[in-house]
Design an enzyme around this catalytic site. Structure first.
Site, PDB file in Angstrom:
ATOM      1  N   VAL A  27       0.837  -1.207   0.000  1.00 38.94           N
ATOM      2  CA  VAL A  27       0.000   0.000   0.000  1.00 38.94           C
ATOM      3  C   VAL A  27       0.873   1.258   0.000  1.00 38.94           C
ATOM      4  CG1 VAL A  27      -1.786   1.278   1.242  1.00 38.94           C
ATOM      5  CG2 VAL A  27      -1.878  -1.220   1.160  1.00 38.94           C
ATOM      6  N   ASP A  83      10.268   2.617   6.678  1.00 36.56           N
ATOM      7  CA  ASP A  83       9.839   1.289   7.134  1.00 36.56           C
ATOM      8  C   ASP A  83      10.822   0.758   8.152  1.00 36.56           C
ATOM      9  OD1 ASP A  83       7.664  -0.901   5.775  1.00 36.56           O
ATOM     10  OD2 ASP A  83       9.146  -1.669   7.209  1.00 36.56           O
ATOM     11  N   GLN A  84      10.272   0.089   9.134  1.00 35.67           N
ATOM     12  CA  GLN A  84      11.115  -0.489  10.180  1.00 35.67           C
ATOM     13  C   GLN A  84      11.910  -1.699   9.683  1.00 35.67           C
ATOM     14  OE1 GLN A  84       7.974  -1.310  12.908  1.00 35.67           O
ATOM     15  NE2 GLN A  84       7.250  -3.119  11.814  1.00 35.67           N
ATOM     16  N   SER A 121       4.913  -9.208   2.559  1.00 37.71           N
ATOM     17  CA  SER A 121       6.126 -10.007   2.325  1.00 37.71           C
ATOM     18  C   SER A 121       5.835 -11.490   2.220  1.00 37.71           C
ATOM     19  CB  SER A 121       7.128  -9.776   3.462  1.00 37.71           C
ATOM     20  OG  SER A 121       7.418  -8.416   3.565  1.00 37.71           O
ATOM     21  N   HIS A 178      -4.011 -15.892   9.785  1.00 34.72           N
ATOM     22  CA  HIS A 178      -4.684 -16.606   8.705  1.00 34.72           C
ATOM     23  C   HIS A 178      -3.749 -17.704   8.229  1.00 34.72           C
ATOM     24  CE1 HIS A 178      -6.449 -17.413   4.831  1.00 34.72           C
ATOM     25  NE2 HIS A 178      -5.480 -16.820   4.181  1.00 34.72           N
ATOM     26  N   TYR A 212      -8.710 -21.629  -0.487  1.00 42.16           N
ATOM     27  CA  TYR A 212      -8.237 -21.191  -1.801  1.00 42.16           C
ATOM     28  C   TYR A 212      -6.888 -21.835  -2.086  1.00 42.16           C
ATOM     29  CZ  TYR A 212      -5.402 -17.713   0.761  1.00 42.16           C
ATOM     30  OH  TYR A 212      -4.521 -17.095   1.610  1.00 42.16           O
ATOM     31  N   TRP A 265      -6.101  -5.234   1.043  1.00 39.56           N
ATOM     32  CA  TRP A 265      -5.502  -6.456   0.492  1.00 39.56           C
ATOM     33  C   TRP A 265      -4.571  -6.077  -0.663  1.00 39.56           C
ATOM     34  CZ3 TRP A 265      -9.074 -11.339   0.069  1.00 39.56           C
ATOM     35  CH2 TRP A 265      -9.703 -11.557   1.302  1.00 39.56           C
ATOM     36  N   VAL A 266      -3.686  -7.002  -0.988  1.00 37.13           N
ATOM     37  CA  VAL A 266      -2.854  -6.827  -2.183  1.00 37.13           C
ATOM     38  C   VAL A 266      -3.775  -6.550  -3.376  1.00 37.13           C
ATOM     39  CG1 VAL A 266      -1.274  -7.987  -3.763  1.00 37.13           C
ATOM     40  CG2 VAL A 266      -1.053  -8.365  -1.294  1.00 37.13           C
ATOM     41  N   ASP A 295     -27.749  13.351   0.584  1.00 36.50           N
ATOM     42  CA  ASP A 295     -28.947  14.182   0.437  1.00 36.50           C
ATOM     43  C   ASP A 295     -29.487  14.453   1.833  1.00 36.50           C
ATOM     44  OD1 ASP A 295     -29.828  11.551   0.854  1.00 36.50           O
ATOM     45  OD2 ASP A 295     -31.681  11.865  -0.278  1.00 36.50           O
ATOM     46  N   THR A 353     -32.281  16.881   4.524  1.00 33.19           N
ATOM     47  CA  THR A 353     -33.391  17.821   4.694  1.00 33.19           C
ATOM     48  C   THR A 353     -32.964  18.824   5.757  1.00 33.19           C
ATOM     49  OG1 THR A 353     -34.361  16.237   6.236  1.00 33.19           O
ATOM     50  CG2 THR A 353     -35.331  16.333   4.041  1.00 33.19           C
ATOM     51  N   GLY A 388     -31.518  16.535   8.625  1.00 36.01           N
ATOM     52  CA  GLY A 388     -31.709  15.088   8.507  1.00 36.01           C
ATOM     53  C   GLY A 388     -30.664  14.575   7.536  1.00 36.01           C
TER      54      GLY A 388
HETATM   55  C1  LIG Z   1      -1.352 -15.602   4.966  1.00 35.28           C
HETATM   56  C2  LIG Z   1      -1.877 -14.437   4.208  1.00 35.28           C
HETATM   57  C3  LIG Z   1      -2.365 -14.612   2.961  1.00 35.28           C
HETATM   58  C4  LIG Z   1      -2.840 -13.534   2.249  1.00 35.28           C
HETATM   59  N1  LIG Z   1      -3.271 -13.728   0.978  1.00 35.28           N
HETATM   60  C5  LIG Z   1      -3.663 -12.696   0.250  1.00 35.28           C
HETATM   61  C6  LIG Z   1      -4.032 -12.877  -1.091  1.00 35.28           C
HETATM   62  O1  LIG Z   1      -3.963 -13.983  -1.594  1.00 35.28           O
HETATM   63  N2  LIG Z   1      -4.481 -11.814  -1.791  1.00 35.28           N
HETATM   64  C7  LIG Z   1      -4.548 -10.582  -1.227  1.00 35.28           C
HETATM   65  O2  LIG Z   1      -4.986  -9.651  -1.899  1.00 35.28           O
HETATM   66  N3  LIG Z   1      -4.186 -10.365   0.043  1.00 35.28           N
HETATM   67  C8  LIG Z   1      -3.746 -11.384   0.798  1.00 35.28           C
HETATM   68  N4  LIG Z   1      -3.371 -11.191   2.088  1.00 35.28           N
HETATM   69  C9  LIG Z   1      -3.522  -9.849   2.677  1.00 35.28           C
HETATM   70  C10 LIG Z   1      -2.373  -8.939   2.270  1.00 35.28           C
HETATM   71  O3  LIG Z   1      -1.179  -9.597   2.422  1.00 35.28           O
HETATM   72  C11 LIG Z   1      -2.367  -7.680   3.114  1.00 35.28           C
HETATM   73  O4  LIG Z   1      -3.639  -7.174   3.269  1.00 35.28           O
HETATM   74  C12 LIG Z   1      -1.478  -6.622   2.484  1.00 35.28           C
HETATM   75  O5  LIG Z   1      -0.211  -7.155   2.181  1.00 35.28           O
HETATM   76  C13 LIG Z   1      -1.313  -5.435   3.411  1.00 35.28           C
HETATM   77  O6  LIG Z   1      -0.428  -4.524   2.835  1.00 35.28           O
HETATM   78  P1  LIG Z   1       0.066  -3.255   3.654  1.00 35.28           P
HETATM   79  O7  LIG Z   1       0.993  -2.512   2.808  1.00 35.28           O
HETATM   80  O8  LIG Z   1      -1.134  -2.558   4.190  1.00 35.28           O
HETATM   81  O9  LIG Z   1       0.750  -3.867   4.945  1.00 35.28           O
HETATM   82  P2  LIG Z   1       2.228  -4.446   5.151  1.00 35.28           P
HETATM   83  O10 LIG Z   1       2.695  -5.197   3.995  1.00 35.28           O
HETATM   84  O11 LIG Z   1       2.185  -5.167   6.463  1.00 35.28           O
HETATM   85  O12 LIG Z   1       3.088  -3.166   5.282  1.00 35.28           O
HETATM   86  C14 LIG Z   1       3.058  -2.345   6.426  1.00 35.28           C
HETATM   87  C15 LIG Z   1       4.450  -1.880   6.675  1.00 35.28           C
HETATM   88  O13 LIG Z   1       4.457  -0.920   7.716  1.00 35.28           O
HETATM   89  C16 LIG Z   1       5.685  -1.054   8.380  1.00 35.28           C
HETATM   90  N5  LIG Z   1       5.565  -0.452   9.713  1.00 35.28           N
HETATM   91  C17 LIG Z   1       4.611  -0.705  10.633  1.00 35.28           C
HETATM   92  N6  LIG Z   1       4.819   0.015  11.730  1.00 35.28           N
HETATM   93  C18 LIG Z   1       5.918   0.746  11.508  1.00 35.28           C
HETATM   94  C19 LIG Z   1       6.636   1.686  12.292  1.00 35.28           C
HETATM   95  N7  LIG Z   1       6.265   2.010  13.520  1.00 35.28           N
HETATM   96  N8  LIG Z   1       7.726   2.239  11.745  1.00 35.28           N
HETATM   97  C20 LIG Z   1       8.122   1.935  10.476  1.00 35.28           C
HETATM   98  N9  LIG Z   1       7.491   1.038   9.710  1.00 35.28           N
HETATM   99  C21 LIG Z   1       6.389   0.458  10.214  1.00 35.28           C
HETATM  100  C22 LIG Z   1       5.890  -2.547   8.429  1.00 35.28           C
HETATM  101  O14 LIG Z   1       7.223  -2.889   8.634  1.00 35.28           O
HETATM  102  C23 LIG Z   1       5.361  -2.985   7.091  1.00 35.28           C
HETATM  103  O15 LIG Z   1       6.374  -3.102   6.134  1.00 35.28           O
HETATM  104  C24 LIG Z   1      -2.867 -12.245   2.825  1.00 35.28           C
HETATM  105  C25 LIG Z   1      -2.404 -12.074   4.098  1.00 35.28           C
HETATM  106  C26 LIG Z   1      -1.897 -13.164   4.798  1.00 35.28           C
HETATM  107  C27 LIG Z   1      -1.403 -12.940   6.166  1.00 35.28           C
END
Ligand SMILES: Cc1cc2nc3c(=O)[nH]c(=O)nc-3n(C[C@H](O)[C@H](O)[C@H](O)COP(=O)(O)OP(=O)(O)OC[C@H]3O[C@@H](n4cnc5c(N)ncnc54)[C@H](O)[C@@H]3O)c2cc1C
Length: 800
Positions: free
Chosen positions: A14, A34-35, A46, A219, A250, A348-349, A536, A538, A550
């Site tokens: 994201v 990013d941390q 990841s 999950h 899936y 989600w991705v 919309d 009222t 409203g």
């Molecule tokens: C097992 C599994 C299967 C999945 N399968 C699918 C799939 O098939 N299709 C799909 O669409 N989605 C899938 N998802 C969901 C998807 O992976 C996530 O919703 C999506 O990757 C979230 O992206 P993001 O960028 O919001 O979060 P992240 O990828 O978690 O990125 C957030 C980042 O913020 C950083 N961060 C957090 N706090 C701090 C801080 N204080 N300082 C600096 N950096 C920080 C973290 O290090 C991290 O890199 C799956 C998830 C899981 C767990």
């Protein structure tokens, strides 16, 4: 504003998408922190297996997914192998037809397949186990880390800084605005901070005092060893990604092995505070240890569906963390309290690039034109909906229900009841069938009205439309038109707008001329700067500087708060007040003897304050059901007394209590639009048939300039259709074989004796008499465009 400095917290899929989209729009003073290491940070992106199934009941989510697919293809981060959803039960097969309908409505090509065709597409499938399938040729597998890398690389080339191994410890604010992001390696000044921290979101949001309603849940994702049916496969994947929703499963290929994702296990929530740091975590912070016992059923179901896996083994697995919300939708937008602090969370991705684009448009242009974001705005929630217990309970429930077949009227099971109107005890005595709306227990019909069925022939709709329905709904609707009925309207959002600047404020914010005499009521719209409808409303003028509005929901309150000058006060009075609509030809006979207000003198769209018996009331002569009557408001403490007074007096007039089912039917017969269903941010008033609510000559207001252009270019219209069969909404509309639009609201019209459906259609197909068809599950329902309103076009009932 000169181009602001932006810090994006999180380099997951994201944050990377946002950095790319912002820099593409010329905002290059952007820092992504990013941390973890970049691009594989240790967040959810990841380890995501990357399945992208685009079809969703939400048009917006589907469109965001489509954009993500298109972008990832362009970035060479997508295997477009297609998607296949299979049914092993008749109910699921029907659901696949419904999903095919959504896809068609939202413009995604899909095909319904026989079992043999499913097996031909996916050779691991046992055709004997499936009843059919839905094939989506453009679905596929996203390479999330590669997409992160590609988007960050592009962003870097435009000047964006990406700082790996920088942990954000705090967000510093000054005077209610963000000022800087504090990391373990120093401070980074910022005009805008966007939290894309995924499962850590609640922790980061708390740094500015924001309560982010998100639950990280584990999950299960497992990988098999070699599957004989895949032996020798040298490409990563060649078959469609596969969903077996009946078993919460899936599947995706990885060369000669199979990845299996499972939603059928117990919910495993975790607090954002308990997620391990990058250095503490054994694998990565978003990965917990696999719990094989929770996977046992998944494995046996897999072997049932895919016989070739029977001689394979589960070799590895994770309990991976990602975010769930209370309504399955993402959290996007700016904090209501801290200017410049934005979130893009619970994404989600699948939708990530779409969300990145939406956020970039919103930040750069002030609004998003590509997608309608009303369902995704982080400020949509009622106060109770961000309570930690609620967020946890709903997050867990939504995990369990990810693949469930959810009826459009199906209420949440828990936590209930939450909000009850003062009329609730009386409604229980009348055996109300309650559904839920914004936490309110709202009667859909009253079993006590069963005797009304005598002598009426209420048609029974098909199986799907007959759920959360009773013939009593029809009897209540008809009885309203014949006599008088009491409707609990408490769930309707009410805002009090007051202060010296109230008139000027509402003139600027709405499309109507509200600077009228005290007692006036104006139906008008809130528009965004691009002319799209935000709501919309009222607007009732109750005093020189006092209005009751409203509204539709919390986004209206948020919009007003963001625009209100210091001499205007906006207060949500919903919880402290209640409302009963008394409507029907006998309404005046019932109410007049009880009140000091001259109800004959009180004309349509006028309001007055007075008393009903001992109860101080505000009465507005309005009616969404198209009958004579009033919305009668009082404070919550007097609500029960109000109900009892009306009910007692109403006995002589045959008053009934009537529910939302009847209300919707009557509303559609009158052609009254419902925001969020019939029209949303993407539509303008002229297309929606609400041009009458826009007073272009009253002076400037938000959205006016954009409207002037949109007025001349209407290409689609919200159109009234008559049908022989009741549909439910979101179905595709066809002109011959060509999908041309989609249904918004639908119900049976018990007065006119026909099914009614509103639909978005090309303007060229919106003239009365035009024949079209609605795709309803596996059938086509004939429909014809009708002149509206269908009932009482001369308004004699309302003005009588
Ligand atoms: C097992 C599994 C299967 C999945 N399968 C699918 C799939 O098939 N299709 C799909 O669409 N989605 C899938 N998802 C969901 C998807 O992976 C996530 O919703 C999506 O990757 C979230 O992206 P993001 O960028 O919001 O979060 P992240 O990828 O978690 O990125 C957030 C980042 O913020 C950083 N961060 C957090 N706090 C701090 C801080 N204080 N300082 C600096 N950096 C920080 C973290 O290090 C991290 O890199 C799956 C998830 C899981 C767990």
């Amino acid at each position: 504003m000169t181009v602001p400095s932006v810090v994006i917290i999180g380099a997951g899929v994201v944050g990377a998408a946002l950095a790319d989209e912002l820099s593409a729009r010329g905002w290059t003073d952007v820092t992504v922190v990013d941390q973890g290491d970049v691009p594989a940070t240790g967040g959810s992106s990841s380890h995501a297996p990357g399945l992208v199934f685009q079809i969703n009941g939400s048009k917006t989510m589907t469109e965001m997914a489509r954009y993500t697919v298109e972008k990832f293809v362009e970035l060479d981060s997508f295997h477009q192998v297609g998607g296949l959803e299979v049914a092993t039960t008749p109910k699921r097969l029907a659901e696949l037809h419904r999903r095919h309908g959504w896809a068609t409505a939202w413009g995604i090509e899909t095909h319904l397949l026989t079992p043999e065709e499913c097996a031909a597409r996916h050779s691991l499938l046992d055709a004997g186990k499936v009843l059919g399938g839905l094939h989506i040729p453009t679905d596929g597998l996203a390479k999330a880390v590669k997409a992160v890398d590609a988007q960050l690389t592009r962003a870097r080339e435009r000047g964006v800084r990406v700082l790996a191994r920088h942990e954000v410890l705090d967000v510093r604010t000054e005077g209610g605005r963000v000022a800087a992001v504090v990391t373990d390696q120093g401070e980074i000044p910022a005009d805008i901070v966007v939290c894309c921290a995924g499962i850590w979101g609640p922790r980061v949001a708390r740094m500015v005092g924001m309560n982010l309603p998100l639950t990280p849940l584990a999950h299960q994702l497992a990988w098999t060893g070699q599957v004989p049916g895949l032996a020798g496969q040298t490409v990563e994947c060649s078959r469609p990604i596969l969903r077996h929703q009946d078993a919460d499963l899936y599947f995706r290929e990885r060369f000669d092995t199979l990845g299996i994702g499972y939603y059928g296990h117990r919910p495993m929530p975790i607090s954002a505070d308990d997620i391990l740091s990058v250095d503490e975590a054994e694998v990565m912070p978003s990965v917990l240890t696999f719990t094989p016992d929770d996977f046992a059923e998944a494995w046996s179901e897999t072997q049932e569906l895919l016989p070739s896996t029977r001689s394979a083994k589960v070799e590895e697995g994770i309990n991976g963390l990602f975010s769930f919300t209370t309504d399955h939708l993402p959290l996007m937008g700016e904090s209501p309290d801290v200017k410049g602090f934005w979130v893009a969370e619970a994404v989600w991705v699948t939708h990530s690039a779409g969300v990145g684009r939406a956020m970039a448009e919103w930040l750069v242009d002030g609004h998003c034109t590509t997608f309608d974001l009303h369902e995704c705005d982080v400020n949509r929630f009622e106060p109770h909906q961000v309570a930690p217990d609620y967020v946890l309970a709903r997050g867990c429930q939504n995990y369990v229900e990810v693949y469930d077949i959810i009826h459009p009227l199906q209420p949440m099971r828990e936590p209930r009841p939450l909000r009850t109107s003062p009329f609730h005890p009386r409604q229980q005595e009348l055996s109300a069938a309650f559904l839920e709306a914004s936490g309110w227990e709202r009667p859909q019909w009253y079993a006590a009205n069963a005797p009304l069925l005598s002598g009426r022939d209420i048609p029974t709709p098909g199986d799907w439309a007959a759920r959360y329905w009773s013939p009593i709904v029809g009897a209540e609707a008809q009885a309203t038109r014949e006599g008088v009925a009491m409707y609990d309207m408490t769930a309707l959002k009410r805002l009090e707008v007051s202060g010296p600047g109230a008139v000027a404020f509402l003139q600027r914010l709405t499309t109507g001329d509200v600077d009228k005499s005290i007692g006036s009521v104006t139906y008008c719209l809130l528009l965004d700067h691009d002319g799209g409808i935000r709501s919309d409303v009222t607007v009732a003028r109750l005093g020189a500087q006092e209005f009751q509005v409203g509204a539709n929901g919390n986004l209206d309150l948020d919009w007003m708060e963001r625009h209100r000058p210091a001499d205007v006060f906006v207060r949500d009075i919903t919880a402290g007040t209640c409302c009963v609509g008394v409507w029907g030809p006998k309404a005046r006979d019932l109410v007049q003897p009880l009140t000091d207000i001259d109800l004959t003198a009180l004309r349509y769209f006028r309001g007055a304050r007075g008393y009903i018996g001992n109860v101080p009331v505000t009465m507005l002569r309005l009616s969404y059901v198209g009958e004579l009557g009033w919305e009668i408001y009082t404070t919550s403490d007097m609500g029960l007394k109000l109900w009892d007074t009306l009910w007692e007096a109403g006995r002589d007039h045959g008053v009934i209590a009537a529910g939302r089912g009847a209300f919707t039917s009557l509303r559609l017969e009158k052609g009254y639009r419902s925001f969020g269903t019939d029209m949303t941010f993407e539509h303008d008033p002229y297309e929606a048939g609400l041009g009458f609510a826009v007073k272009l000559d009253k002076g400037d207001f938000i959205g006016r300039e954009a409207l002037l252009a949109r007025k001349e270019s209407v290409t689609r219209r919200l159109t009234c259709l008559l049908t022989d069969e009741v549909v439910m909404g979101k179905e595709p509309v066809y002109d011959g074989e060509r999908p041309v639009g989609y249904v918004t609201s639908a119900a049976y019209g018990y007065t006119i004796g026909k099914g009614v459906a509103y639909a978005w259609l090309p303007a060229s197909l919106a003239d009365p008499g035009q024949a079209v068809q609605i795709g309803y599950f596996d059938r086509r329902v004939d429909a014809v465009v009708a002149e509206e309103p269908l009932f009482d076009p001369a308004m004699t009932r309302l003005r009588g």
